[in-house]
Write an enzyme that holds these catalytic residues in place. Structure first.
Site, PDB file in Angstrom:
ATOM      1  N   GLY A 291     -41.944 -18.925 -22.002  1.00  0.00           N
ATOM      2  CA  GLY A 291     -40.866 -19.904 -21.956  1.00  0.00           C
ATOM      3  C   GLY A 291     -40.836 -20.649 -20.635  1.00  0.00           C
ATOM      4  O   GLY A 291     -40.612 -21.868 -20.600  1.00  0.00           O
TER       5      GLY A 291
ATOM      6  N   ASN B  90     -28.515 -18.037 -21.079  1.00  0.00           N
ATOM      7  CA  ASN B  90     -28.917 -16.635 -21.107  1.00  0.00           C
ATOM      8  C   ASN B  90     -27.921 -15.706 -20.422  1.00  0.00           C
ATOM      9  O   ASN B  90     -27.748 -14.569 -20.821  1.00  0.00           O
ATOM     10  CB  ASN B  90     -30.301 -16.470 -20.485  1.00  0.00           C
ATOM     11  CG  ASN B  90     -30.445 -17.189 -19.166  1.00  0.00           C
ATOM     12  OD1 ASN B  90     -30.237 -18.400 -19.084  1.00  0.00           O
ATOM     13  ND2 ASN B  90     -30.773 -16.451 -18.118  1.00  0.00           N
TER      14      ASN B  90
ATOM     15  N   THR C 155     -58.420 -20.834 -22.968  1.00  0.00           N
ATOM     16  CA  THR C 155     -58.744 -20.257 -24.274  1.00  0.00           C
ATOM     17  C   THR C 155     -57.486 -19.714 -24.935  1.00  0.00           C
ATOM     18  O   THR C 155     -56.694 -19.035 -24.289  1.00  0.00           O
ATOM     19  CB  THR C 155     -59.783 -19.122 -24.101  1.00  0.00           C
ATOM     20  OG1 THR C 155     -60.952 -19.693 -23.523  1.00  0.00           O
ATOM     21  CG2 THR C 155     -60.133 -18.480 -25.428  1.00  0.00           C
TER      22      THR C 155
ATOM     23  N   CYS D 239     -28.345  -9.641  -7.253  1.00  0.00           N
ATOM     24  CA  CYS D 239     -28.150  -9.091  -5.912  1.00  0.00           C
ATOM     25  C   CYS D 239     -29.032  -7.878  -5.679  1.00  0.00           C
ATOM     26  O   CYS D 239     -29.151  -6.993  -6.511  1.00  0.00           O
ATOM     27  CB  CYS D 239     -26.683  -8.758  -5.671  1.00  0.00           C
ATOM     28  SG  CYS D 239     -25.922  -7.744  -6.944  1.00  0.00           S
TER      29      CYS D 239
HETATM   30  C1  LIG Z   1     -36.033 -15.854 -20.809  1.00  0.00           C
HETATM   31  C2  LIG Z   1     -35.717 -17.267 -20.596  1.00  0.00           C
HETATM   32  C3  LIG Z   1     -36.653 -18.146 -20.024  1.00  0.00           C
HETATM   33  C4  LIG Z   1     -38.006 -17.680 -19.555  1.00  0.00           C
HETATM   34  O1  LIG Z   1     -38.824 -17.281 -20.620  1.00  0.00           O
HETATM   35  P1  LIG Z   1     -40.108 -16.368 -20.318  1.00  0.00           P
HETATM   36  O2  LIG Z   1     -40.828 -16.345 -21.624  1.00  0.00           O
HETATM   37  O3  LIG Z   1     -39.570 -15.036 -19.937  1.00  0.00           O
HETATM   38  O4  LIG Z   1     -40.849 -17.028 -19.232  1.00  0.00           O
HETATM   39  C5  LIG Z   1     -36.303 -19.464 -19.871  1.00  0.00           C
HETATM   40  N1  LIG Z   1     -35.100 -19.915 -20.252  1.00  0.00           N
HETATM   41  C6  LIG Z   1     -34.171 -19.112 -20.806  1.00  0.00           C
HETATM   42  C7  LIG Z   1     -32.863 -19.681 -21.224  1.00  0.00           C
HETATM   43  C8  LIG Z   1     -34.441 -17.761 -20.993  1.00  0.00           C
HETATM   44  O5  LIG Z   1     -33.516 -16.969 -21.529  1.00  0.00           O
END
Ligand SMILES: *Cc1c(COP(=O)(O)O)cnc(C)c1O
Length: 384
Positions: free
Chosen positions: A69, A152, A238, A326
């Protein structure tokens, strides 16, 4: 151990793993190879791309597979902002402080190292990026706006379609980070009307280390990983065939099972929110009271060290998370929590409880019985 941290990551669904396994030792070809073993791998990647496109209501050639992500967010922001400036000169980037660091740090880097101009969009007391805040910030020199679909840390869902409409009317590219949202919300890019959308596999029972970026046809993008011609020459390297296959299957299953997954977690979440606010003094919900992810409960407790509370919970057998990053010594409250207006004595005591497929009422009951005394214990230790 009772796992209440599904927003951090999820276990791989057995059905997803079963789909992936043949691509490690039997069909291990390189999709770029001409021979049959390569063609078989290429067919698997093509099929995965079609599967993802079907869930997103996009076209297969609008799906770029990435390594996570975070990479999708990086490619979207850096790739689209630079391409846009090259094409027509716009220099402003708009995003908010409640974004995941994969977006906010990338925006800061674009400002520092690439001479873009950065404006932080206001959020309201629930952490929502409102259409008004975007309307206020747009100008004729804006290249790109990036607003997350669901947060998140605090679970708040943003009005993506309403925001995208404003961006479109002002000729601005619009990206949404849907990494957290995709586990529960509809990621239909026709309905959302976004130019770019990031996804990550491990937040919805797919493997870690694989993601995707939706790039609407006609959206210019400068590749940030140059080399071979994979992924329409937008992302060299790849293909990670088993992980791409797993990602697609996991996303397919989310779409198929969205309603039952939602109705499984939502009452449990509501029970957590109701009882915590009722039974624990000086506690507040963070994020939106209704417009939030169905598996997501998040709180702040006054005069509590959030990290200490997590350790106490861990010792008692519960895996939870806190908003504050923290470390021992100099605890800094999370920027997401402080941007909601909480003072330090509240913001340091954040707790996130996120549910998933294996959550059940017994676990929640046991958690709710344990939490109040641990909060009091952490408060007592905080005073010393
Ligand atoms: C977890 C998360 C990411 C990062 O995704 P990864 O696959 O862990 O790099 C980015 N944005 C949000 C909102 C997330 O919850």
């Amino acid at each position: 151990m009772i796992y209440l941290d599904y927003a951090a990551t999820t276990p791989v669904d057995q059905r997803v793993l079963d789909r992936m396994l043949p691509y490690f030792r039997e069909n291990y070809g390189n999709p770029s190879s001409v021979h049959r073993l390569g063609q078989k791998a290429e067919a698997a990647v093509d099929e995965a791309r079609e599967k993802v496109a079907a869930v997103l209501h996009g076209k297969p050639e609008e799906i770029i597979f990435t390594s996570c992500g975070s990479e999708s967010d990086n490619l979207a922001l850096r790739g689209a902002a630079i391409a846009r400036r090259n094409a027509s000169g716009e220099k402003w980037i708009l995003t908010s402080k409640t974004e995941h660091h994969a977006v906010s740090k990338t925006a800061e880097q674009l400002e520092k190292e690439y001479d873009f101009l950065l404006e932080w969009l206001d959020v309201d007391e629930h952490g929502t990026t409102t259409p008004e805040s975007l309307n206020k910030a747009v100008c004729s020199d804006t290249a790109l706006a990036s607003v997350m679909y669901a947060n998140n840390e605090i679970g708040t869902i943003n009005p993506i379609y309403e925001l995208a409409v404003i961006a479109k009317a002002n000729n601005i590219l619009f990206h949404t980070d849907a990494v957290q949202a995709a586990a529960y919300l509809d990621v239909n890019v026709e309905k959302l009307d976004v130019n770019l959308m990031s996804l990550g596999g491990h937040k919805f029972y797919g493997p870690k280390g694989v993601g995707a970026l939706y790039v609407r046809k006609g959206t210019g993008l400068v590749p940030h990983l140059t080399g071979g011609g994979q992924e329409f020459s937008l992302r060299a390297g790849t293909h990670n065939v088993p992980y791409i296959v797993g990602f697609a299957e996991a996303l397919h299953l989310v779409a198929k099972e969205r309603e039952e997954r939602t109705s499984h977690v939502k009452p449990l979440r509501d029970q957590i929110i109701g009882r915590v606010l009722e039974e624990i003094s000086d506690s507040k919900l963070t994020g939106h009271p209704e417009n939030r992810l169905p598996n997501h409960a998040s709180f702040v407790f006054k005069d509590v060290d959030g990290n200490l509370l997590l350790q106490l919970l861990d010792s008692a057998g519960f895996a939870c998370s806190s908003g504050s990053a923290c470390k021992t010594g100099n605890p800094e409250p999370s920027e997401v929590i402080t941007s909601l207006g909480f003072t330090r004595d509240w913001a340091l005591g954040s707790l996130r409880v996120t549910l998933g497929v294996d959550s059940n009422p017994e676990q929640i009951e046991s958690f709710l019985k344990t939490l109040p005394e641990l909060v009091e214990k952490a408060r007592g230790l905080n005073k010393k």
